[in-house]
Scaffold this motif. Structure first.
Motif, PDB file in Angstrom:
ATOM      1  N   ARG A 108      11.634  43.938   4.242  1.00 17.56           N
ATOM      2  CA  ARG A 108      12.421  45.412   4.797  1.00 17.56           C
ATOM      3  C   ARG A 108      13.477  45.095   6.007  1.00 17.56           C
ATOM      4  N   SER A 109      14.698  45.724   5.847  1.00 20.54           N
ATOM      5  CA  SER A 109      15.613  45.166   7.064  1.00 20.54           C
ATOM      6  C   SER A 109      15.178  45.593   8.307  1.00 20.54           C
ATOM      7  N   LEU A 115      11.056  39.354   9.792  1.00 24.04           N
ATOM      8  CA  LEU A 115      12.363  38.427   9.742  1.00 24.04           C
ATOM      9  C   LEU A 115      12.478  37.348  10.552  1.00 24.04           C
ATOM     10  N   GLU A 125      19.275  34.353   5.517  1.00 26.34           N
ATOM     11  CA  GLU A 125      19.551  35.339   4.849  1.00 26.34           C
ATOM     12  C   GLU A 125      20.724  34.955   3.739  1.00 26.34           C
TER      13      GLU A 125
END
Length: 140
Positions: A108-109, A115, A125
């Protein structure tokens, strides 16, 4: 951490871990996801234990073109100790042995910590847009 294939007796502990890691969503029934995985490449669903306590999971798959990993989870109290890195190394090894040329995953961003974790493992990415369509509605 001892890594091994998932066993159905792990189900409750796995779901508890996924819940603690905030991976469970109302539109995905985790029990149904486990049942589905056990019909396709169950050897790629692995769990990690420390002192007989389940502390990590990863559900991987390979479709002949790309590998995927889902439900990568490490107990919140055990994070930042190398367990996630160890788990991903095992997933990569298993997929490489299956002939998988590339591993994809989705984060999820807004999950900046995760991340950062994957970037630290060398993941970058891809310039793609992830699209999805629900084919089966899980009842939760």
């Amino acid at each position: 951490m001892h890594l091994r294939p998932f066993d159905p007796t792990d189900t409750d502990a796995v779901i508890a871990l996924w819940t603690a890691c905030q991976l469970v969503r109302p539109w995905n029934d985790p029990r149904a996801d486990i049942v589905r995985k056990m019909t396709e490449q169950p050897e790629l669903f692995i769990v990690g234990e420390i002192d007989d306590r389940l502390v990590a999971t990863a559900m991987a798959g390979f479709d002949g073109h790309r590998g995927w990993v889902h439900y990568l989870a490490v107990d919140p109290d055990s994070r930042r100790s190398g367990l996630g890195r160890q788990l991903m190394a095992e997933v990569e090894r298993l997929l490489r042995e299956a002939g998988c040329p590339k591993l994809n995953l989705q984060v999820r961003s807004d999950n900046l910590a995760v991340l950062g974790f994957y970037r630290g493992l060398g993941y970058g990415e891809d310039q793609v847009v992830s699209l999805g369509k629900r084919l089966i509605l899980d009842e939760s």
